[in-house]
Write an enzyme that holds these catalytic residues in place. Structure first.
Site, PDB file in Angstrom:
ATOM      1  N   HIS A  77       8.947  -8.996   1.190  1.00 51.55           N
ATOM      2  CA  HIS A  77       8.868  -7.546   0.994  1.00 51.55           C
ATOM      3  C   HIS A  77      10.235  -6.926   1.314  1.00 51.55           C
ATOM      4  O   HIS A  77      10.947  -7.415   2.191  1.00 51.55           O
ATOM      5  CB  HIS A  77       7.791  -6.971   1.928  1.00 51.55           C
ATOM      6  CG  HIS A  77       7.381  -5.574   1.607  1.00 51.55           C
ATOM      7  ND1 HIS A  77       8.097  -4.477   2.030  1.00 51.55           N
ATOM      8  CD2 HIS A  77       6.320  -5.090   0.919  1.00 51.55           C
ATOM      9  CE1 HIS A  77       7.496  -3.388   1.608  1.00 51.55           C
ATOM     10  NE2 HIS A  77       6.417  -3.724   0.933  1.00 51.55           N
ATOM     11  N   PHE A  95       6.407   1.980  -4.072  1.00 50.61           N
ATOM     12  CA  PHE A  95       7.796   2.101  -3.618  1.00 50.61           C
ATOM     13  C   PHE A  95       8.446   3.451  -3.949  1.00 50.61           C
ATOM     14  O   PHE A  95       9.503   3.760  -3.424  1.00 50.61           O
ATOM     15  CB  PHE A  95       8.671   0.952  -4.147  1.00 50.61           C
ATOM     16  CG  PHE A  95       8.228  -0.390  -3.658  1.00 50.61           C
ATOM     17  CD1 PHE A  95       8.536  -0.817  -2.378  1.00 50.61           C
ATOM     18  CD2 PHE A  95       7.449  -1.211  -4.456  1.00 50.61           C
ATOM     19  CE1 PHE A  95       8.092  -2.034  -1.907  1.00 50.61           C
ATOM     20  CE2 PHE A  95       7.008  -2.434  -3.983  1.00 50.61           C
ATOM     21  CZ  PHE A  95       7.328  -2.852  -2.709  1.00 50.61           C
ATOM     22  N   TYR A 116       2.991   4.660   0.890  1.00 53.76           N
ATOM     23  CA  TYR A 116       3.673   5.157   2.082  1.00 53.76           C
ATOM     24  C   TYR A 116       2.698   6.005   2.895  1.00 53.76           C
ATOM     25  O   TYR A 116       1.861   6.708   2.342  1.00 53.76           O
ATOM     26  CB  TYR A 116       4.883   6.014   1.696  1.00 53.76           C
ATOM     27  CG  TYR A 116       5.997   5.236   1.025  1.00 53.76           C
ATOM     28  CD1 TYR A 116       6.671   4.223   1.693  1.00 53.76           C
ATOM     29  CD2 TYR A 116       6.393   5.547  -0.277  1.00 53.76           C
ATOM     30  CE1 TYR A 116       7.707   3.535   1.078  1.00 53.76           C
ATOM     31  CE2 TYR A 116       7.430   4.864  -0.896  1.00 53.76           C
ATOM     32  CZ  TYR A 116       8.079   3.845  -0.210  1.00 53.76           C
ATOM     33  OH  TYR A 116       9.103   3.162  -0.817  1.00 53.76           O
ATOM     34  N   ASP A 163       0.853  -1.177   0.000  1.00 56.33           N
ATOM     35  CA  ASP A 163       0.000   0.000   0.000  1.00 56.33           C
ATOM     36  C   ASP A 163       0.894   1.233   0.000  1.00 56.33           C
ATOM     37  O   ASP A 163       2.114   1.124   0.134  1.00 56.33           O
ATOM     38  CB  ASP A 163      -0.963   0.002   1.202  1.00 56.33           C
ATOM     39  CG  ASP A 163      -0.277  -0.021   2.553  1.00 56.33           C
ATOM     40  OD1 ASP A 163       0.959  -0.251   2.598  1.00 56.33           O
ATOM     41  OD2 ASP A 163      -0.952   0.171   3.570  1.00 56.33           O
TER      42      ASP A 163
END
Length: 232
Positions: free
Chosen positions: A195, A86, A75, A73
């Site tokens: 992740h 990202f 930041y 999701d």
């Protein structure tokens, strides 16, 4: 200051995506999601701002998608999220997860660590930077999980899988890896790992070499590789 959700049923979306997804925007599921976001935004700060919620789709037209990098999701810090998984805008401190991505990029391809975290250059080469949920409550990671975005991003992933040929799907983290069964593995390449978060990167993200594996697959199928370097 909150950013109010557009209550119209027709989003500002690139035509290549909208012609396939417009019916989903008329669905009960999407109406329910909009109502949730309206309520959420009336009480909390929600990221990214409205105009950037669909930035991933607007930055990479459907017909140009060669790679999908799927994250969790957005930041949840101030001014970090701009609708690309990202990525953060220039001038914003590079978050720890993205630092780990850059570290793996350096070890994989020898690319010098980028000086900023804006990954827009990747989107211009056909890299779809998508999250499983497209919004988040400020300072609360994963807070919009299970609120309706998953159905929408399922539609996006299935659309890419069906309409495109020889796409690389890079699935980072549990939320992303749950999408694996939506992808036609007979024609696409799936690269999955932990992740890149500092909490999980050591459990299989580091050393996974997704960037070189992606370019190898593209070149084997007669497609130009991605230039993963980021202009300073």
């Amino acid at each position: 200051m909150t950013h109010q959700v557009d209550q119209s049923s027709r989003p500002q979306l690139h035509p290549s995506w909208l012609k396939h997804l417009e019916s989903y925007f008329q669905s009960d599921a999407m109406r329910s999601l909009k109502q949730f976001l309206l309520l959420e935004q009336s009480q909390y700060q929600v990221y990214p701002p409205n105009r950037l919620i669909f930035n991933a789709l607007n930055s990479t037209p459907l017909e140009q998608v060669k790679v999908v990098i799927l994250g969790q999701d957005p930041y949840h810090g101030f001014e970090q999220a701009h609708g690309l998984s990202f990525s953060v805008p220039k001038g914003i401190k590079i978050p720890p997860s993205l630092l780990n991505v850059f570290q793996e990029l350096h070890h994989d391809l020898g690319i010098v660590m980028p000086q900023h975290g804006d990954l827009s250059e990747w989107t211009q080469q056909g890299v779809l930077l998508l999250n499983t949920a497209l919004t988040v409550r400020a300072k609360q990671a994963n807070s919009h999980r299970g609120k309706g975005w998953e159905g929408f991003t399922d539609e996006v992933i299935q659309l890419v899988s069906l309409s495109q040929q020889r796409v690389v799907f890079i699935l980072w983290g549990r939320n992303a890896r749950e999408k694996k069964n939506l992808i036609n593995q007979s024609k696409h390449l799936i690269l999955e790992s932990a992740h890149p978060s500092p909490y999980s990167a050591q459990y299989g993200f580091f050393g996974s070499r997704p960037f070189s594996k992606t370019n190898q697959f593209l070149q084997q199928n007669g497609l130009p590789p991605i230039n993963w370097s980021i202009t300073p």
